[in-house]
Scaffold this motif. Structure first.
Motif, PDB file in Angstrom:
ATOM      1  N   PRO A 112      -4.434   2.860   4.516  1.00  0.00           N
ATOM      2  CA  PRO A 112      -4.092   1.438   3.994  1.00  0.00           C
ATOM      3  C   PRO A 112      -2.483   0.808   4.380  1.00  0.00           C
ATOM      4  CG  PRO A 112      -5.052   2.785   2.327  1.00  0.00           C
ATOM      5  CD  PRO A 112      -4.317   3.804   3.428  1.00  0.00           C
ATOM      6  N   GLN A 138      -8.886   1.083  12.860  1.00  0.00           N
ATOM      7  CA  GLN A 138      -8.646  -0.327  12.232  1.00  0.00           C
ATOM      8  C   GLN A 138      -7.344  -0.489  12.235  1.00  0.00           C
ATOM      9  OE1 GLN A 138     -10.467  -2.024  10.037  1.00  0.00           O
ATOM     10  NE2 GLN A 138     -12.303  -0.962  10.781  1.00  0.00           N
ATOM     11  N   THR A 177      -2.582  -7.620   6.399  1.00  0.00           N
ATOM     12  CA  THR A 177      -3.117  -7.246   5.071  1.00  0.00           C
ATOM     13  C   THR A 177      -4.095  -5.993   5.167  1.00  0.00           C
ATOM     14  OG1 THR A 177      -5.196  -8.718   5.121  1.00  0.00           O
ATOM     15  CG2 THR A 177      -3.050  -9.534   4.180  1.00  0.00           C
ATOM     16  N   ASN A 178      -4.310  -5.476   4.180  1.00  0.00           N
ATOM     17  CA  ASN A 178      -5.104  -4.143   4.029  1.00  0.00           C
ATOM     18  C   ASN A 178      -6.600  -4.402   4.047  1.00  0.00           C
ATOM     19  OD1 ASN A 178      -5.591  -1.511   3.961  1.00  0.00           O
ATOM     20  ND2 ASN A 178      -5.662  -1.429   1.984  1.00  0.00           N
ATOM     21  N   ARG A 179      -7.177  -5.671   4.534  1.00  0.00           N
ATOM     22  CA  ARG A 179      -8.395  -5.740   4.289  1.00  0.00           C
ATOM     23  C   ARG A 179      -9.181  -5.237   5.573  1.00  0.00           C
ATOM     24  NH1 ARG A 179      -7.025 -11.012   2.356  1.00  0.00           N
ATOM     25  NH2 ARG A 179      -7.694 -11.840   4.506  1.00  0.00           N
ATOM     26  N   PRO A 180     -10.151  -4.547   5.500  1.00  0.00           N
ATOM     27  CA  PRO A 180     -10.887  -3.921   6.737  1.00  0.00           C
ATOM     28  C   PRO A 180     -11.216  -5.123   7.603  1.00  0.00           C
ATOM     29  CG  PRO A 180     -11.622  -2.726   4.893  1.00  0.00           C
ATOM     30  CD  PRO A 180     -10.785  -3.833   4.346  1.00  0.00           C
ATOM     31  N   GLN A 191       0.681  -1.300   0.068  1.00  0.00           N
ATOM     32  CA  GLN A 191      -0.161   0.058   0.016  1.00  0.00           C
ATOM     33  C   GLN A 191       0.974   1.236  -0.098  1.00  0.00           C
ATOM     34  OE1 GLN A 191      -3.205  -0.261  -0.468  1.00  0.00           O
ATOM     35  NE2 GLN A 191      -3.042  -2.609  -0.362  1.00  0.00           N
ATOM     36  N   GLU A 225      -2.224  -2.480   6.887  1.00  0.00           N
ATOM     37  CA  GLU A 225      -1.225  -3.451   6.368  1.00  0.00           C
ATOM     38  C   GLU A 225      -0.229  -3.803   7.286  1.00  0.00           C
ATOM     39  OE1 GLU A 225       1.348  -4.832   2.404  1.00  0.00           O
ATOM     40  OE2 GLU A 225       0.326  -2.916   2.406  1.00  0.00           O
ATOM     41  N   LEU A 241      -9.963  -6.812  10.017  1.00  0.00           N
ATOM     42  CA  LEU A 241      -8.826  -7.835  10.497  1.00  0.00           C
ATOM     43  C   LEU A 241      -8.181  -7.472  11.729  1.00  0.00           C
ATOM     44  CD1 LEU A 241      -6.894  -8.808   7.227  1.00  0.00           C
ATOM     45  CD2 LEU A 241      -8.743  -9.982   8.346  1.00  0.00           C
ATOM     46  N   ASP A 260      -1.578 -14.300   7.202  1.00  0.00           N
ATOM     47  CA  ASP A 260      -2.694 -14.724   6.035  1.00  0.00           C
ATOM     48  C   ASP A 260      -2.100 -16.072   5.776  1.00  0.00           C
ATOM     49  OD1 ASP A 260      -4.533 -14.279   4.267  1.00  0.00           O
ATOM     50  OD2 ASP A 260      -3.002 -13.225   2.849  1.00  0.00           O
TER      51      ASP A 260
END
Length: 477
Positions: free
Chosen positions: A148, A196, A157-160, A143, A152, A162, A466
């Protein structure tokens, strides 16, 4: 009577339970009677997969992203080729558009310590501790913007949605102290990405961070009991509330947050005594205050947070993260991305270092003097690096392709330089380290196998790393 509106929660807590002393939390009171009380339930101390080298982590998050080539990654070739074309540069690497021309570091550089580590002149205090540090010069992310990249870096990872590293640590290891949170975050202004970055994500909220705002002197909201009720009355209220919550939760077994809510009330009760004591910096000597720089307006906030971090890990808090945020123009203004040097890297980085250098160095010295650096790992770094070519004439844009993070303390080799960027500091080229590798290594130091630390959610097993991550065995002491 059923037509009467229900009272608000706070009103209910202020008035209910005064006649229910027999319903006080027997298990909690039993624990309080023992001097060696340890947490029970989801925060109970868990056995690691193997003997740990690290007990606590303090992460000094340099919000806004320091430039690697102006701090810890000296590049003589960049100095020589100032203003010349940067071979292989991509003007769209960052968030804006860069010139494609080399921008030398405006700072003087010297070697320090037995390790001969090169350090920029903006760090007169931290430069004295390079022989404690393990440098990762080949960090990279995917990112290229602040929120972001920060997500990460902390969540893998950059998924909201987590969980962050601190939440995974608490889930995997439990708490070392029943009276304080295991995971604490401190910030000035809230960094971009805010909750986040330190979220518990899909993990039960029992593992959520306690976030403390520097603008309120790290005060904890609604912590102290009001003066209308005695301790016995409050215990009775908690007992009644626990019984009602448990009856409610028993019919909803899939809602994990209900149990987390019960745990949060009990922890808040215990914190009423422990937290004020832990956060009372007046108990520290004037010499300690001065060493951290608490008498200097330019760094007093970060100094207070670093000293508080030492007091917290001293009392068994596993993970403390400080998001450095302070005015970068020397006027006392507050910036949510202070190290963000788009316009002028020289004035920006001088100011940011002035706010953070002395407190961070004092933290290392203080931990070492107290023997805490043998069990505590300190991490310093931002969410990515900066470009080696200029943005405008004197600034640097975002660069996720190569940057430096250092660690000092438990579990890592001191004075080590791991990995490398190219001759201009533009991209990581040797022993590249993604955050999944960093997380796998940190979990290893904590005694956890990263492929085995999982949580089932939505029908699959998730983990912090991940589906990637390699332990950096070469940096482990």
């Amino acid at each position: 009577m059923f037509n009467q509106p229900l009272p608000h929660r706070r009103q209910f807590l202020q008035t209910a339970g005064l006649g229910f002393g027999s319903l006080a939390l027997a298990n909690m009171l039993h624990s309080e009677a023992r001097a060696d009380a340890t947490p029970v339930g989801p925060l109970s101390t868990k056995e690691p997969h193997f003997p740990p080298k690290v007990k606590s982590i303090i992460w000094l998050f340099m919000t806004g992203a320091p430039s690697q080539v102006d701090t810890w990654d000296y590049k003589p070739e960049l100095q020589k080729r100032d203003g010349q074309e940067l071979a292989g540069s991509d003007p769209k690497t960052g968030f804006f558009t860069t010139s494609g021309k080399c921008l030398k570091s405006p700072f003087d550089w010297k070697q320090y310590g037995e390790s001969g580590s090169w350090v920029s002149s903006i760090f007169p205090h931290l430069s004295q501790h390079v022989d404690k540090m393990c440098f990762l010069h080949s960090m990279y992310l995917r990112q290229n913007n602040h929120a972001p990249a920060s997500i990460e870096l902390m969540c893998g990872t950059n998924r909201p949605g987590l969980p962050a590293l601190g939440a995974w640590m608490t889930y995997g290891l439990g708490s070392l102290n029943q009276d304080l949170p295991s995971y604490v975050v401190m910030h000035d202004t809230r960094p971009r990405g805010d909750d986040q970055i330190w979220s518990a994500g899909f993990l039960p909220k029992t593992y959520q961070a306690l976030a403390l705002d520097a603008r309120r002197k790290e005060a904890i909201d609604n912590l102290l009991r009001d003066n209308k009720h005695t301790d016995e009355q409050q215990r009775a209220q908690l007992g009644l509330m626990k019984q009602l919550n448990q009856e409610h939760a028993a019919t909803r077994p899939t809602q994990a947050d209900l149990a987390a809510r019960i745990n949060s009330y009990e922890l808040a009760y215990r914190m009423q005594m422990a937290a004020p004591e832990a956060m009372d910096l007046s108990k520290e000597t004037a010499m300690t205050h001065a060493a951290y720089g608490m008498d200097k307006p330019e760094c007093a906030t970060f100094a207070r947070q670093c000293l508080l971090a030492r007091r917290l890990v001293e009392r068994g808090v596993r993970f403390v993260q400080i998001f450095a945020g302070k005015g970068v123009g020397g006027d006392g203004s507050v910036n949510d991305v202070p190290w963000d040097c788009h316009t002028d890297v020289e004035s920006n980085h001088k100011s940011c270092a002035m706010h953070t250098d002395q407190p961070a160095a004092a933290l290392l010295a203080d931990l070492a003097a107290r023997g805490l650096l043998e069990s505590t790992l300190v991490i310093w770094g931002g969410e990515f690096g900066r470009t080696s070519d200029s943005q405008g004439s004197k600034g640097r844009d975002h660069n996720p392709n190569g940057f430096t993070i250092w660690m000092a303390g438990a579990g890592v080799k001191a004075g080590l330089h791991y990995g490398a960027t190219d001759e201009f500091g533009y991209k990581a080229v040797e022993k590249k380290v993604h955050v999944n590798d960093l997380h796998a290594t940190l979990l290893k130091l904590l005694g956890l196998e990263h492929t085995k630390l999982t949580y089932r959610f939505n029908g699959r097993d998730f983990r912090l790393t991940d589906v990637a991550g390699e332990v950096l065995t070469e940096i482990i002491a």
